[in-house]
Design an enzyme around this catalytic site. Sequence first.
Site, mmCIF file in Angstrom:
data_model
loop_
_atom_site.group_PDB
_atom_site.id
_atom_site.type_symbol
_atom_site.label_atom_id
_atom_site.label_comp_id
_atom_site.label_asym_id
_atom_site.label_seq_id
_atom_site.Cartn_x
_atom_site.Cartn_y
_atom_site.Cartn_z
ATOM 1 C CG HIS A 121 -1.930 1.011 1.341
ATOM 2 N ND1 HIS A 121 -1.654 2.318 1.690
ATOM 3 C CD2 HIS A 121 -3.270 0.947 1.151
ATOM 4 C CE1 HIS A 121 -2.779 3.011 1.706
ATOM 5 N NE2 HIS A 121 -3.780 2.206 1.376
ATOM 6 C CG ASP A 198 0.667 -2.068 6.103
ATOM 7 O OD1 ASP A 198 -0.239 -2.085 6.954
ATOM 8 O OD2 ASP A 198 0.510 -1.612 4.947
ATOM 9 C CD GLN A 201 -6.597 -4.447 4.202
ATOM 10 O OE1 GLN A 201 -7.541 -5.190 4.480
ATOM 11 N NE2 GLN A 201 -6.765 -3.193 3.850
ATOM 12 C CE LYS A 224 -7.209 -0.095 6.198
ATOM 13 N NZ LYS A 224 -8.128 0.242 5.104
ATOM 14 C CB CYS A 364 -3.698 3.350 -1.642
ATOM 15 S SG CYS A 364 -4.843 4.705 -1.348
#
Length: 409
Positions: A121, A198, A201, A224, A364
Amino acid sequence: MDIKEVRRQFPILDQEVNDHPLVYLDSAATSQKPLRVIEAVNQYYREYNSNVHRGVHTLGTKATDRYEGAREKVRKFIGAESTEEVVFTKGTTAGLNLVAHSFGNDHVQEGDEIVITYMEHHSNLIPWQQLAKRKGAVLKYMPMQEDGTLRLEDVQKTITDQTKMVAVALISNVLGTINPVREIAKIAHSHGAYMVVDAAQGAPHLKIDVKDLECDFLAFSSHKMCGPTGVGVLYGKKALLENMEPLEYGGEMIDFVGLYDSTWKELPWKFEGGTPIIAGAIGLGEAIDFLEEIGLDAIQAYEHNLSAYALDQLSKVEGITVYGPKKADQRAGLVTFNLKDVHPHDVATVLDAEGIAIRAGHHCAQPLMKWLNVSATARASFYLYNTKEDIDKLVAGIVKAKEYFTNVF
């Protein structure tokens, strides 16, 4: 997991959009919020709205207790050693930028390597891209397989003794690929490099243990994972955070302020300048309680079945291309696709007319779009409140879009 009971806890799902029952398939962008999270945020503003850490009155004490209580919930949720390792931020983007600017500026020098993947991302690409430009470092990309997965042999070839930082998404927001970050971290550490994950998700869908992952830093967002927008978490190993300089200066983060010099508070508050996102953190804590009561393992298993079903059903649609791993056990609960001769924005528009919310665009992740040789894609993402019936409606909507544009053009 009782899906009917789960869905009852999300009031936004009980509505019609364009005269159709809402089918929400955009949780990778932002998830919906259960009523208990909404009520927790509302209760803060209604009953004990006050600033934290600064006062001894009753409301201030209650707000501080709930805010720091949320930090402890996060600590347990990710398996951190101490709440000193849990920094509240505005979100994943803010956490990754903090690492790249504060830690990266001090540890990356000219000629050093920063290693990422094509599937990152922009939030986990641009900070490293700009760090490389500032420091004269080399930005390297791990090769990907045709199905959007990483081979450890390629990781081993890419990471060298010149590598200082390795930054990888736990789950790709486009491909759904679940990356082997534990193994990548071991390779990075064997070369003296630092590992940044990261987990934007990953945190909503997988059980995370930062010690098991062996990462040095990990960032994720509340919105999220059933929590409020505007708040997130940066985990960092205590020894690393202690030697990092804050990026924001002002109230809350100071210890002593003189006319010409100042000192900072201890961890984690030195990174939380100004009035923090109090209601957001409290809401995140409530979201964590909600997810853990259901169980992250149960959520992952449920989404695995949804993904397998979606891949099977979509494979029956002529002219569709689905990106990412072909096996459901290699991916999370999302499918990104294109329909031959139909722009993804047109697909999304037709689906919206049917009450189905998906995402269309570059997500993104423009370098990944280039790698896929497309300008944009459509993405349907699932969460614990979705059903196989939602997927059936998605497939029927895609077929309708295909028929419409075939007949029109």
